[in-house]
Design a protein around this motif. Structure first.
Motif, mmCIF file in Angstrom:
data_model
loop_
_atom_site.group_PDB
_atom_site.id
_atom_site.type_symbol
_atom_site.label_atom_id
_atom_site.label_comp_id
_atom_site.label_asym_id
_atom_site.label_seq_id
_atom_site.Cartn_x
_atom_site.Cartn_y
_atom_site.Cartn_z
ATOM 1 N N VAL A 46 124.957 111.057 46.842
ATOM 2 C CA VAL A 46 124.996 112.379 46.892
ATOM 3 C C VAL A 46 124.054 113.162 46.087
ATOM 4 C CG1 VAL A 46 127.039 112.978 45.364
ATOM 5 C CG2 VAL A 46 126.805 114.537 47.303
ATOM 6 N N PRO A 54 127.610 119.767 47.705
ATOM 7 C CA PRO A 54 126.556 118.756 48.345
ATOM 8 C C PRO A 54 125.522 119.580 48.882
ATOM 9 C CG PRO A 54 128.660 118.745 49.456
ATOM 10 C CD PRO A 54 129.160 119.486 48.074
ATOM 11 N N ALA A 57 121.869 113.783 50.678
ATOM 12 C CA ALA A 57 121.776 112.580 49.933
ATOM 13 C C ALA A 57 120.572 111.839 49.955
ATOM 14 C CB ALA A 57 122.932 111.554 50.622
ATOM 15 N N THR A 110 129.395 118.077 57.445
ATOM 16 C CA THR A 110 128.010 117.530 57.212
ATOM 17 C C THR A 110 126.943 117.983 57.774
ATOM 18 O OG1 THR A 110 128.502 115.907 59.063
ATOM 19 C CG2 THR A 110 129.283 115.022 56.868
ATOM 20 N N LEU A 113 123.945 118.946 55.434
ATOM 21 C CA LEU A 113 123.389 117.956 54.428
ATOM 22 C C LEU A 113 121.926 117.588 54.916
ATOM 23 C CD1 LEU A 113 126.783 115.883 53.911
ATOM 24 C CD2 LEU A 113 125.687 117.700 52.595
ATOM 25 N N GLN A 257 121.392 114.269 40.735
ATOM 26 C CA GLN A 257 121.753 113.418 41.519
ATOM 27 C C GLN A 257 122.202 112.360 40.426
ATOM 28 O OE1 GLN A 257 118.841 111.821 44.450
ATOM 29 N NE2 GLN A 257 119.845 109.755 44.436
ATOM 30 N N PHE A 270 130.969 107.868 51.904
ATOM 31 C CA PHE A 270 130.173 109.093 51.500
ATOM 32 C C PHE A 270 130.715 110.182 52.306
ATOM 33 C CE2 PHE A 270 126.839 112.134 52.521
ATOM 34 C CZ PHE A 270 126.223 112.421 51.086
ATOM 35 N N VAL A 274 132.271 113.646 50.514
ATOM 36 C CA VAL A 274 131.614 114.942 50.815
ATOM 37 C C VAL A 274 132.731 115.984 51.271
ATOM 38 C CG1 VAL A 274 129.986 116.111 52.597
ATOM 39 C CG2 VAL A 274 129.277 114.529 51.073
#
Ligand code: C2E
Ligand code: MG
Ligand code: MG
Ligand code: MG
Length: 277
Positions: A46, A54, A57, A110, A113, A257, A270, A274
């Motif tokens: 992440v 977040p 990634a 998500t 992201l 990170q 993952f 998140v």
């Protein structure tokens, strides 16, 4: 000439050298098997903003070996670059990353992201690299703005004109670029300003002692000021402690990170992580 051959002959019978040769031959053969049997797996680490939310990634490849367990990229990526297998591996990573972005697009947790993938010099300078990226984006119908390519300083210096041309074409379709391991190469400001980058990634070697080493702290501060001048986002990698994070925040860093926020992990974990962030 004879002397040279003689030296080589002696070397050949040096058991240590023979071990090294066997190891390389085996690794080479095993790497081909690994591709055939799909022993590679993508891990996701992440990246967060100042508030710890977040942003996306970085994709990090792992070789899950049936006998030796997890093998990390520094053990096999250099070899794959030498024997050309990096073309197959790199294409696979690119395709998988785009497939992942598509899956993320469908879920509220998500959807926003981004994904960063590491690109090897050989892969980047390949004649059909642009086409590869375009094809992967089209096949998975993803928004190119969600994909970031991590490049390193040394690979950019290799052929600066060709590099800039390739980067500009990909930038036009919306792809973003991050300069990985920043500070470990030989970036001159002169060429840095020519590159269509969106992000500088401060190498973890500067982050490691940042809370105790004044010169590392000064280097990072200067890097961030320079990045701001060039309108680049800055991310620090290898952030392991709250102290490091605090110094980075005070120096003007906005993205982070490292193990402090999350280890690289398989996709299911993952996504669970998140959702809790
Ligand atoms: P990188 O792109 O600079 O990746 C950062 C490395 O630091 C990763 O090692 C990551 O696991 C590790 N790391 C993350 N957080 C921390 C932390 O808090 N502390 C410390 N000490 N380390 C941390 P990894 O996964 O072994 O990858 C090593 C390198 O291999 C990468 O360096 C990248 O250059 C290359 N690589 C990884 N995946 C790929 C890939 O899919 N394709 C290519 N071409 N190269 C890859
Ligand atoms: Mg990277
Ligand atoms: Mg890096
Ligand atoms: Mg690195």
């Amino acid at each position: 000439q004879a002397k040279k051959a003689g030296r080589n002959a002696i070397r050949f019978f040096d058991p240590k050298m023979q071990d090294a040769i066997n190891h390389l031959v085996n690794l080479d053969r095993e790497l081909r098997v690994a591709i055939e049997r799909q022993q590679f797996q993508l891990y996701f680490q992440v990246q967060v903003d100042i508030a710890g939310r977040p942003l996306g990634a970085e994709v990090l490849i792992r070789w899950i070996h049936p006998e030796h367990g997890t093998i990390f990229p520094p053990t096999f990526i250099p070899l794959a670059e030498d024997n050309g297998l990096i073309f197959t591996i790199g294409k696979w990573v690119l395709d998988m990353a785009c497939a992942q972005l598509k899956a993320w697009e469908l879920e509220a947790s998500t959807r926003n992201l981004k994904l960063s993938i590491n690109v090897s010099a050989k892969q980047f300078h390949q004649a059909d690299f642009i086409k590869q990226v375009k094809t992967a984006i089209k096949n998975h119908a993803i928004n190119p703005a969600m994909l970031k390519l991590e490049l390193t300083e040394s690979m950019l210096l290799d052929n600066i004109e060709d590099t800039i041309r390739t980067m500009n074409i990909l930038k036009e379709i919306g792809i973003q670029f991050s300069l990985d391991d920043f500070g470990t190469g030989y970036s001159s400001l002169q060429y840095l300003k020519q590159l269509p980058l969106t992000q500088l990634k401060i190498d973890k070697s500067f982050v490691h002692d940042i809370a105790v080493d004044n010169s590392d702290q000064a280097i990072v501060r200067t890097t961030i000021v320079m990045a701001q001048t060039l309108n680049l986002e800055v991310i620090a990698e290898g952030v392991e402690t709250i102290e490091q994070r605090n110094v980075l925040i005070n120096s003007g860093c906005t993205c982070f990170q490292g193990f402090l926020f999350g280890q690289p992990m398989p996709i299911e974990q993952f996504v669970d992580q998140v959702k809790l962030m």
